[in-house]
Enzyme design. Structure first.
Site, PDB file in Angstrom:
ATOM      1  CG  ASP A   1     -19.212   2.499  23.424  1.00  0.00           C
ATOM      2  OD1 ASP A   1     -19.487   3.695  23.622  1.00  0.00           O
ATOM      3  OD2 ASP A   1     -18.354   1.885  24.098  1.00  0.00           O
TER       4      ASP A   1
ATOM      5  CG  HIS B   1     -16.753   5.327  25.246  1.00  0.00           C
ATOM      6  ND1 HIS B   1     -17.413   4.136  25.444  1.00  0.00           N
ATOM      7  CD2 HIS B   1     -15.717   5.333  26.109  1.00  0.00           C
ATOM      8  CE1 HIS B   1     -16.804   3.463  26.406  1.00  0.00           C
ATOM      9  NE2 HIS B   1     -15.766   4.162  26.819  1.00  0.00           N
TER      10      HIS B   1
ATOM     11  CB  SER C   1     -13.426   2.537  28.267  1.00  0.00           C
ATOM     12  OG  SER C   1     -14.740   2.609  28.699  1.00  0.00           O
TER      13      SER C   1
END
Ligand SMILES: *[C@@H]1O[C@H](CO)[C@@H](O)[C@H](O)[C@H]1NC(C)=O
Ligand SMILES: *[C@@H]1O[C@H](CO)[C@@H](O)[C@H](O)[C@H]1NC(C)=O
Length: 836
Positions: free
Chosen positions: A192, A230, A402
């Site tokens: 990520d 994230h 996600s």
């Protein structure tokens, strides 16, 4: 195992670790090439022949080496040198360049996009009614907390772990924890935008050895951009420690690694490295990203990344296979579909979609026939509560698919604690076997052959951690993989507009599958070519002999591309457990009656599944980029001959003697005029079946010179080649290889491949035909292959074109989720197209 960082350091120090976008590669002042070499060649010899510097092997990929050039040029000088040599090769002599199988000049491109939740189509976020928790459930929750000694301050908000309001709408994990299963000895790598290893919630489980930052070329994947939150949030869902910080991960005793690739421009080579990073110890790779979910993109990973993923399932985790988990995508509101994304529709990835805390389908979660399961994420006014960047920061707005993928990855880690011996395919079986169907009104569920229900919206259902771990405990490992490939089936018919569509069939017999050593199906893939002036008008259904329907392609209102489907591979998990024997039907529809129209050119069916005889199973050879030349000459006499059960191990293809004949065959030949009518095309509802398929028989070889209905330049090439082939075969009395080059229209990557077709790897087109079998039953087939250009697996590889521009210009404005960011997340890094 740590070659990648070593290479990184070498390259990095060489490059002086500048401030370039990617100092590791220093593409500002150097050119880099990844070359696939025959195994017996010294990379140093290649380097000195080409005036390059050998930088080492590309991670875990055998035979793939990185070379650098100190002078930067627009030109692909290596490619030119290799081509030059190929032209002269017929004159004889020995050149070390003959050992170069492929060349991939590296370029920086935009990173893949994070799958955070997009704004709702209405522009308004629903607000959750303040439902009262159930008193008994709260009681139970307290007792679980005290039994497990959980005192994490936001555990009560982590409804996805235990939901005291909408009872049953959680991952059902508490009993698993109470039984002592918490992810011990399993490792999840979050691929990520970084992972805050200094967060007190992640620090206790952080696995440094499995972590690397490919964006800034350093060992720690520490977030550095404002947008780099994230990955940390995803990591918290998996492995946030049981302590006094925020909440817990679903596998709170698992190890967590961070591999940073999404924060800056990146090369395909680096993304490939990331997918194999420390792959003996990183068990599961959680990937909450992909090509843009804009309802227009149709992108697949580049060949090096595809090779890395195949390498991962073959060699990772002690040969049991790396487990790749991908978020299905957030483009549902734009009618996007996860079969237009080459990561999610790979058979090597487990594709996970989302449901919300009421068990409903959220507006963003994409449907597709490649989706295996779903799990909880944002929607109905709430989102996932997890860890954030910072020492003691929490976040209550994590969402989109996600947030679903890491939750699934964490649950798979629980299964690995009890059964570390599960293969990558066992994990897929267990996931679908234990999934729980939900929402029968919305799901469009259909029964499958093995008594399961499948929904393109929810896959086989939602993950139930307890059921999944129980299933894992007693799971009998499946036998190795086998596969059957049909020949290319030519249609070449206009697609009628309206609902009727154009229907084609292909008959699979028992003998074909027996010969392919294929017992029962898992994945089915269809590679196809369709010309159309507006791609989004098209849709495709695949109907199995058992009458189970896969909507492998769907219409997309925003997809105005005029490129059609160009060797695109669609995937389905809907036929899992079927025998595969019988008539397969493909219906291509152009349902919009308008001026945009098209033609169905050809297709190719592949059945993947469990082998009959494990001792005969082998590993699928590495794919290669390849040209499309063999579409027009199917590589086998009959569909039966296309079976491919025994390919050589991937490495074997690297050991063969380089006997490739040169070929600059630049163009896709026109199909031969013969028709043997294997694939029957009909307009559904009419009887006008025009058997236009041209699966030429191998027996055409004798008559092949006179009837090879191709363009004159192709003929010239063919006739020239035949001379060479005959001479060569006589001289060597054995096999010959063929080398081809892909015609690279519109390919921004400039990779290309010289793939020798030897009797082994050419088999079934390097898709894997049994070498022995092929030798016998396809004597003519070798020549056939030669002209065919062999491998169609290869064709599948290079279909993706990443659109740099669209990625760069991506709008970041809607970074987060429905609830908004409680931590003042800043929005909008130019490179990080967050929100869609
Ligand atoms: C943990 O995994 C390693 C292999 O990665 C294995 O050797 C070891 O026995 C495992 N430990 C436990 C407690 O299962
Ligand atoms: C959820 O877990 C409980 C054990 O706590 C189990 O009895 C139940 O069957 C599980 N749900 C499903 C659908 O398996």
């Amino acid at each position: 195992m740590k070659l990648a960082p070593l290479v990184g350091l070498v390259v990095g120090s060489l490059a002086g670790l500048g401030t370039a976008a990617s100092p590791r590669w220093n593409l500002d002042s150097n050119d880099y090439y990844v070359l696939h070499l025959e195994r017996d060649v010294q990379p140093d010899h290649i380097a000195s022949r080409l005036g390059l510097r050998h930088e080492g092997q590309l991670g875990q990929l055998p035979g793939h080496h990185i070379f650098s050039a100190s002078v930067k040029t627009e030109d692909d000088v290596v490619r030119r040198a290799v081509q030059e040599r190929r032209r002269k090769r017929s004159l004889g002599g020995v050149d070390v360049l003959d050992s170069v199988k492929s060349v991939h000049k590296q370029k920086l491109r935009a990173p893949m996009q994070k799958r955070v939740v997009p704004p709702p189509p209405s522009g308004r976020y629903p607000t959750r009614r303040a439902d009262q928790p159930d008193a008994k459930a709260v009681e139970y929750q307290k007792s679980v907390m005290s039994q497990l000694d959980i005192s994490d301050p936001i555990f009560n908000e982590q409804w996805h772990l235990f939901n005291p309001v909408q009872l049953g709408h959680d991952v059902n994990v508490t009993a698993v924890w109470l039984s002592g299963v918490t992810g011990k000895n399993a490792t999840v790598a979050i691929v990520d935008d970084g992972l805050d290893m200094y967060s007190n919630d992640l620090k206790p489980n952080y696995y440094a050895q499995g972590s690397w930052d490919y964006n800034d070329n350093r060992p720690e994947p520490k977030p550095s951009l404002d947008d780099d939150r994230h990955g940390t949030r995803c990591a918290g869902e998996v492995s946030a420690a049981r302590n006094d910080v925020c909440g817990v991960g679903v596998a709170y005793d698992s190890k967590i690694a961070g591999i940073r690739i999404l924060s800056k421009m990146i090369t395909d080579a680096d993304e490939a490295l990331a997918m194999n990073y420390d792959f003996q110890h990183n068990d599961i790779y959680s990937c909450s990203w992909g090509p843009p979910d804009d309802g227009r993109s149709m992108d697949a990973p580049g060949i090096l990344i595809k090779k890395a993923m195949l390498n991962g399932v073959q060699k990772g985790r002690g040969d049991k296979g790396s487990i790749y988990v991908f978020a299905s995508g957030n483009g549902a509101a734009s009618e996007d579909n996860c079969n237009f994304d080459g990561y999610t529709n790979s058979i090597y990835s487990i594709t996970v979609g989302a449901i919300d805390r009421k068990g409903l389908h959220p507006y963003y979660s994409e449907k597709c026939s490649a989706q295996l399961v779903v799990t909880y994420s944002s929607g109905s006014g709430d989102a996932i509560h997890t860890t954030d960047v910072g020492e003691n920061q929490c976040y209550k707005g994590h969402g989109g698919t996600s947030a679903a993928a890491p939750l699934a990855a964490g649950i798979f880690a629980l299964a690995l604690e009890v059964r570390p011996d599960l293969s990558w395919r066992d994990m897929q079986y267990i996931a679908l076997q234990s999934a729980v169907p939900i929402d029968f009104e919305e799901g469009e569920w259909q029964p499958t052959t093995i008594g399961k229900k499948y929904s393109h919206t929810f896959g086989y259902g939602k993950i139930d951690s307890y059921a999944l771990v129980e299933t894992a405990k007693t799971w009998k490992n499946v036998k190795p993989q086998a596969w059957y490939y049909s020949p290319w089936l030519h249609v070449n018919k206009d697609i009628p507009q309206g609902d009727q569509g154009l229907s084609v069939n292909f008959e699979v017999t028992k003998d074909m599958l027996k010969e392919a050593n294929l017992e029962r199906l898992e994945h089915v893939t269809v590679t196809m070519n369709v010309e159309h002036t507006r791609r989004g008008d098209l849709s495709v259904d695949l109907i199995s002999p058992d009458n189970v329907v896969s909507h492998i392609s769907t219409t997309r209102k925003l997809d105005t591309s005029s490129e059609g489907y160009d060797d695109w591979t669609f995937m389905s998990v809907v036929h899992w457990g079927e025998s595969g024997v019988g008539t397969w039907t493909l219906i291509v529809r152009d349902s919009k009656v308008n001026d945009d129209s098209g033609k169905f050119v050809d297709w190719h069916l592949k059945l993947w599944g469990e082998s009959i005889d494990a001792s005969k199973a082998t590993l699928l050879p590495m794919p290669s980029d390849e040209d499309d030349a063999d579409h027009d000459v199917t590589s086998t006499a009959t569909p039966t001959a296309a079976t491919t059960s025994l390919p050589p191990p991937a490495d074997a293809t690297d050991t063969a003697i380089p006997t490739a004949l040169p070929s600059d065959h630049p163009e896709r030949p026109i199909k031969p005029s013969k028709t043997t009518g294997e694939s029957v095309a009909t307009e559904t509802g009419t009887e006008s079946a025009a058997a236009e398929s041209t699966t030429a028989a191998s027996s055409w070889l004798p008559s092949f010179l006179p009837t090879f209905g191709v363009s004159s330049s192709t003929q010239a090439w063919i006739y020239g080649s035949i001379g060479l082939i005959v001479a060569f075969c006589a001289g060597l009395g054995a096999w010959f290889w063929f080398v081809r080059r892909k015609q690279r229209l519109n390919n921004p990557r400039d990779d290309y491949e010289f793939e020798p077709l030897n009797p082994e790897d050419a088999g079934g087109d390097s898709l894997g035909g049994a070498p022995g079998e092929k030798g016998q039953k396809r004597r003519g087939g070798e020549l056939y292959d030669a002209f065919a250009g062999g491998s169609e697996d290869e064709e599948d590889q290079e279909t993706g074109h990443f659109d740099l521009a669209s990625r760069d210009s991506d709008d970041d404005s809607d970074d987060d989720d429905e609830r908004g960011n409680v931590n003042n997340e800043k929005q909008g890094s130019r490179l990080l197209g967050d929100g869609r």
